[in-house]
Scaffold this motif. Structure first.
Motif, PDB file in Angstrom:
ATOM      1  N   ARG A  72       9.361  18.877  12.792  1.00 21.72           N
ATOM      2  CA  ARG A  72       8.253  18.548  11.888  1.00 21.72           C
ATOM      3  C   ARG A  72       8.768  17.940  10.588  1.00 21.72           C
ATOM      4  N   ALA A  73       9.880  18.467  10.076  1.00 26.32           N
ATOM      5  CA  ALA A  73      10.473  17.916   8.853  1.00 26.32           C
ATOM      6  C   ALA A  73      10.943  16.479   9.076  1.00 26.32           C
ATOM      7  N   ALA A  74      11.488  16.200  10.246  1.00 24.57           N
ATOM      8  CA  ALA A  74      11.943  14.845  10.562  1.00 24.57           C
ATOM      9  C   ALA A  74      10.758  13.890  10.625  1.00 24.57           C
ATOM     10  N   LEU A  75       9.666  14.334  11.219  1.00 24.85           N
ATOM     11  CA  LEU A  75       8.480  13.484  11.320  1.00 24.85           C
ATOM     12  C   LEU A  75       7.854  13.251   9.945  1.00 24.85           C
ATOM     13  N   THR A  76       7.914  14.260   9.088  1.00 23.37           N
ATOM     14  CA  THR A  76       7.412  14.099   7.716  1.00 23.37           C
ATOM     15  C   THR A  76       8.267  13.101   6.958  1.00 23.37           C
ATOM     16  N   ASP A  77       9.583  13.179   7.124  1.00 21.79           N
ATOM     17  CA  ASP A  77      10.496  12.229   6.491  1.00 21.79           C
ATOM     18  C   ASP A  77      10.164  10.804   6.936  1.00 21.79           C
ATOM     19  N   TYR A  78       9.923  10.642   8.235  1.00 12.48           N
ATOM     20  CA  TYR A  78       9.561   9.323   8.765  1.00 12.48           C
ATOM     21  C   TYR A  78       8.284   8.802   8.117  1.00 12.48           C
ATOM     22  N   ALA A  79       7.292   9.659   7.992  1.00 10.21           N
ATOM     23  CA  ALA A  79       6.002   9.237   7.440  1.00 10.21           C
ATOM     24  C   ALA A  79       6.113   8.779   5.990  1.00 10.21           C
ATOM     25  N   ALA A  81       0.803  -1.216   0.000  1.00  9.67           N
ATOM     26  CA  ALA A  81       0.000   0.000   0.000  1.00  9.67           C
ATOM     27  C   ALA A  81       0.838   1.270   0.000  1.00  9.67           C
ATOM     28  N   GLY A  82       2.150   1.150   0.222  1.00  9.28           N
ATOM     29  CA  GLY A  82       2.997   2.336   0.274  1.00  9.28           C
ATOM     30  C   GLY A  82       2.994   2.957   1.651  1.00  9.28           C
ATOM     31  N   PRO A  83       3.778   4.014   1.836  1.00 11.80           N
ATOM     32  CA  PRO A  83       3.888   4.638   3.161  1.00 11.80           C
ATOM     33  C   PRO A  83       2.593   5.304   3.597  1.00 11.80           C
ATOM     34  N   ASP A  84       2.387   5.325   4.908  1.00 10.97           N
ATOM     35  CA  ASP A  84       1.247   6.037   5.492  1.00 10.97           C
ATOM     36  C   ASP A  84       1.712   7.449   5.819  1.00 10.97           C
ATOM     37  N   LEU A  85       1.312   8.416   5.018  1.00  7.09           N
ATOM     38  CA  LEU A  85       1.819   9.785   5.160  1.00  7.09           C
ATOM     39  C   LEU A  85       1.281  10.487   6.397  1.00  7.09           C
TER      40      LEU A  85
END
Length: 244
Positions: A228-235, A8-12
């Protein structure tokens, strides 16, 4: 046809339950500004506050900060004194705010190696916030992952010797529970600042399947936007845990 979960791909919208940070770059930040290293450590303490705030707002359950490693005792006595004084100041200043915000304080490592008043202050902070459940702030003080694993091995060996434990009962779950991080969510994201790309004896067992993120930002410059950028990268990442 509906895609299977595996494809399904990453969960953003995914938010890591447990984020750990190796806070690196205080000294370089201070040197670039012609300031003493102590100024970098003070600025780093402010960055810790920002990181905690941003993580909490995003829904992170636990933030672990590598504040003082077991190897840091090799640093000059003046710098150790500065770091100890900063720890004392931070706990005194932030304790009431942490408690009011429902944040539980946990310590990894052996903080009793610090001066008696500092160790007692940390104990009091742990006790005061023990019932809080909105979020956990774990501070690694006098911590080293290899030493942690040695301690777990000795603890389990003593239990086997006392016939309290069968060797065949030793599995990953039992080791997990015996670690300093026992009871915390599994580590999802480990961040290191300042461009360095190594773990430096930090959460070696816990990081087995954690996502690793190395950023060039010096720790004192780490702010809410960086988190926030780090958490977005993780998602954006797909976590397979060895699967497809």
């Amino acid at each position: 046809m509906t895609a299977s979960p595996a494809n399904a791909g990453p969960d953003l919208t995914a938010v890591p339950r447990h984020v750990a940070i190796i806070m690196d770059g205080n000294g370089r930040w201070a040197k670039a500004r012609g300031l003493p290293r102590s100024a970098g450590h003070r600025a780093g303490a402010e960055a810790a506050r920002r990181a905690l705030s941003a993580a909490g707002e995003a829904g992170v359950e636990c933030l672990t900060l590598y504040a003082f490693s077991s190897e840091n005792w090799r640093r000059p006595a003046t710098e150790i004194a500065d770091l100890t004084g900063l720890l004392r100041f931070y706990v005194q200043r932030e304790l009431n705010a942490l408690h009011k915000e429902g944040i539980r304080l946990k310590v990894l490592g052996d903080h009793t190696a610090f001066e008696t008043d500092v160790a007692r202050m940390v104990d009091d902070a742990i006790a005061k916030t023990a019932g809080n459940s909105r979020m956990t702030l774990a501070i690694a003080l006098n911590y080293g992952s290899r030493g942690e694993l040695v301690g777990v091995a000795r603890k389990l060996a003593r239990q086997v010797e006392a016939s309290e434990l069968d060797p065949d009962q030793i599995d990953e779950a039992r080791i997990d529970a015996a670690l300093d991080t026992g009871g915390l969510p599994p580590l999802d994201l480990l961040i290191r600042t300042s461009g360095e790309q190594r773990l430096s004896n930090f959460l070696l067992w816990q990081a087995a399947y954690a996502e690793l993120l190395f950023v060039d930002t010096l720790w004192p410059d780490f702010d809410e936007a960086t988190m926030r950028a780090a958490l977005t990268d993780y998602a954006r990442r797909e976590r397979r845990y060895g699967g497809l």
